[in-house]
Design an enzyme around this catalytic site. Structure first.
Site, PDB file in Angstrom:
ATOM      1  N   HIS A  24      26.600  36.903  36.677  1.00 21.30           N
ATOM      2  CA  HIS A  24      25.754  35.739  36.975  1.00 21.30           C
ATOM      3  C   HIS A  24      25.368  35.933  38.319  1.00 21.30           C
ATOM      4  O   HIS A  24      25.504  34.877  39.327  1.00 21.30           O
ATOM      5  CB  HIS A  24      26.476  34.477  36.925  1.00 21.30           C
ATOM      6  N   HIS A  79      40.745  28.495  31.579  1.00 14.32           N
ATOM      7  CA  HIS A  79      39.326  28.164  32.237  1.00 14.32           C
ATOM      8  C   HIS A  79      38.476  28.249  31.385  1.00 14.32           C
ATOM      9  O   HIS A  79      38.236  29.213  30.593  1.00 14.32           O
ATOM     10  CB  HIS A  79      39.355  29.341  33.322  1.00 14.32           C
ATOM     11  N   GLU A  81      34.857  28.739  31.743  1.00 11.87           N
ATOM     12  CA  GLU A  81      33.724  29.462  32.004  1.00 11.87           C
ATOM     13  C   GLU A  81      33.651  30.315  30.827  1.00 11.87           C
ATOM     14  O   GLU A  81      34.531  31.095  30.278  1.00 11.87           O
ATOM     15  CB  GLU A  81      33.763  30.172  33.153  1.00 11.87           C
ATOM     16  N   ASP A  83      32.848  33.467  30.535  1.00  8.51           N
ATOM     17  CA  ASP A  83      33.311  34.780  30.319  1.00  8.51           C
ATOM     18  C   ASP A  83      34.793  34.728  29.553  1.00  8.51           C
ATOM     19  O   ASP A  83      35.281  35.760  29.240  1.00  8.51           O
ATOM     20  CB  ASP A  83      33.265  35.473  31.718  1.00  8.51           C
ATOM     21  N   HIS A 145      38.312  28.062  40.219  1.00  7.67           N
ATOM     22  CA  HIS A 145      37.168  27.828  40.943  1.00  7.67           C
ATOM     23  C   HIS A 145      36.269  26.527  40.136  1.00  7.67           C
ATOM     24  O   HIS A 145      35.218  26.341  40.349  1.00  7.67           O
ATOM     25  CB  HIS A 145      36.352  28.740  41.592  1.00  7.67           C
ATOM     26  N   ASP A 164      41.134  33.124  36.894  1.00  2.00           N
ATOM     27  CA  ASP A 164      40.345  33.862  38.004  1.00  2.00           C
ATOM     28  C   ASP A 164      41.057  34.245  38.798  1.00  2.00           C
ATOM     29  O   ASP A 164      40.702  35.418  39.794  1.00  2.00           O
ATOM     30  CB  ASP A 164      38.792  33.036  38.224  1.00  2.00           C
ATOM     31  N   TYR A 192      35.412  40.279  45.041  1.00  2.00           N
ATOM     32  CA  TYR A 192      35.579  39.233  44.427  1.00  2.00           C
ATOM     33  C   TYR A 192      35.866  37.831  44.850  1.00  2.00           C
ATOM     34  O   TYR A 192      35.206  36.821  44.700  1.00  2.00           O
ATOM     35  CB  TYR A 192      36.871  39.544  43.214  1.00  2.00           C
ATOM     36  N   HIS A 227      40.757  38.622  34.948  1.00  2.00           N
ATOM     37  CA  HIS A 227      39.914  39.724  35.340  1.00  2.00           C
ATOM     38  C   HIS A 227      40.684  40.831  35.982  1.00  2.00           C
ATOM     39  O   HIS A 227      41.705  40.531  36.849  1.00  2.00           O
ATOM     40  CB  HIS A 227      38.816  39.634  36.283  1.00  2.00           C
TER      41      HIS A 227
HETATM   42 FE1  FEO Z   1      35.357  31.702  36.388  1.00  3.84          FE
HETATM   43 FE2  FEO Z   1      36.120  34.373  35.075  1.00  3.84          FE
HETATM   44  O1  FEO Z   1      35.413  32.880  35.298  1.00  3.84           O
END
Ligand code: FEO
Length: 398
Positions: A24, A79, A81, A83, A145, A164, A192, A227
């Site tokens: 993104h 989370h 999001e 991903d 976040h 995250d 990151y 991640h």
């Molecule tokens: Fe906030 Fe890894 O997505």
């Protein structure tokens, strides 16, 4: 595709995305991972987070080496999001669409909004969840976040699922901190943090204080982020680093970032960089023609000053500079000094627009912008050096 054992009943079952480079709008030169974890008990199987859409088969393949994926009883979404949730509908269709998907209140709302037609059985979590004879404890981490973000903690193993938090974008076969040296992961963790977490340093700082005050920090023996790799040898190291980064304490460094049409703004950037270096300031030079916005943002994170150069095109900022400013504005850097410069032909709004943006962002701007018409000459260097001097003086006062 094999799972990786973290403990007797916890497995990593995520996906490795070696090829992603644009996350993104953020450059991921080493790819990324979408981590998911399986808690396997005789009487209950719990999946923690899922993967980006397109990686569902990789997750299911890893799970199938441990148990039949259809035996998964419940999914926790820390989370929402994409991903981590993009694969949720496909995975639920495979394991049973009726299986509960547990998330924070905001997580339920966000997942419902993202997948309105998927038929997910979304449920808001309480303070804890039975995962087969023991409890998984939840902690909302709003705005770290996203509004839906939460941590899950397994007290019996001191194991924190941190979504995250404490992650990084690194695709590699290794899965643990003791397999990757800090000089490899350190810059990636900074990259990151600078690009994903900087806007939320106040919330992260408060969370770290709360975790320490509640005694949770002392209980954490393993951190499993969404991640990067699992922190099993020294999770305290990344917590310690975050405690430093949330302060956004600048060091004696200035970033000179610019773009150029006919090399005149470039010439100014070079002169300014040399001048700052001569003032015993670490001067970091970046032309946006060949540097990605997120790489430069990482350089900016620990810098005291960001000095932005732009030509003027049709009375406006150069497009790449406008892009960079929009990006750093979203990161809400604190404790920054700003400066603006640029060459122009018949009108010179560019540097003025940069100056206005720097003030809007709350930067300290100790000098007027420096504008040069046409190609800079020796006589034009005086104002440029004066700008450099003002910024160097302010950096030294910090
Ligand atoms: Fe906030 Fe890894 O997505």
């Amino acid at each position: 595709m094999e799972p990786i054992k973290i403990s007797d009943n916890i497995f990593w079952v995520g996906a490795v995305d070696y090829d992603i480079r644009d996350f993104h709008g953020y450059l991921t030169p080493r790819g990324s991972t979408y981590n998911a974890y399986l808690i396997v008990k005789d009487n209950k199987i719990t999946l923690i987070d899922t993967v980006k859409h397109g990686f569902e088969d990789e997750l299911l393949s890893r799970v199938s080496k441990i148990v039949d994926p259809k035996r998964i009883d419940q999914v926790v979404s820390n989370h929402a999001e994409m991903d981590h949730s993009g694969g949720l509908p496909g995975i639920l269709r495979h394991i049973g669409i009726e299986k509960p998907v547990l998330a924070s209140t905001m997580g339920v709302k966000n997942l419902a909004g993202q997948f309105p037609s998927a038929g997910l059985n979304l449920q808001a979590v309480g303070p804890k969840l039975d995962v087969g004879g023991e409890d998984l404890v939840f902690m909302e981490t709003r705005m770290i976040h996203w509004p839906d973000s939460m941590f899950s903690f397994l007290p019996s193993q001191g194991l924190l699922f941190s979504q995250d938090g404490f992650g990084m974008h690194l695709a590699c076969p290794e899965r643990f901190d003791d397999e990757i040296p800090e000089d490899v992961w350190g810059p990636l963790a900074l990259n990151y943090f600078a690009n994903i977490l900087t806007p939320y340093t106040v919330q992260i700082g408060k969370l770290l204080e709360k975790v320490a005050a509640d005694g949770l920090a002392a209980q954490i023996r393993t951190i499993c982020p969404d991640h990067g790799f699992v922190w099993r040898r020294n999770p305290g190291r990344i917590i310690e680093i975050y405690a430093k980064w949330v302060q956004q304490k600048p060091r004696r460094k200035a970033v000179v970032v610019f773009d150029t049409m006919w090399h005149s703004t470039e010439y100014m950037a070079r002169e300014l960089t040399d001048f700052l270096a001569g003032q015993d300031i670490e001067a970091s030079y970046h032309c946006l023609k060949n540097r990605h916005r997120s790489e430069v943002a990482t350089e900016c994170f620990e810098a005291a000053a960001i000095i932005i150069g732009t030509p003027t095109i049709n009375n406006q900022l150069f497009p790449s500079v406008a892009d960079f400013i929009a990006y750093v504005k979203s990161l809400k850097f604190k404790n920054k000094i700003g400066g603006a410069f640029g060459s122009h032909g018949w009108s010179g709004e560019g540097a003025k627009l940069v100056q206005a943006e720097l003030r809007n962002m709350g930067y300290s701007v100790p000098a007027d912008e420096v504008r040069v018409q046409w190609v800079p000459q020796e006589k034009d260097l005086g104002p440029l050096k004066a700008l450099g001097q003002s910024i160097a003086d302010e950096i030294k006062r910090l």
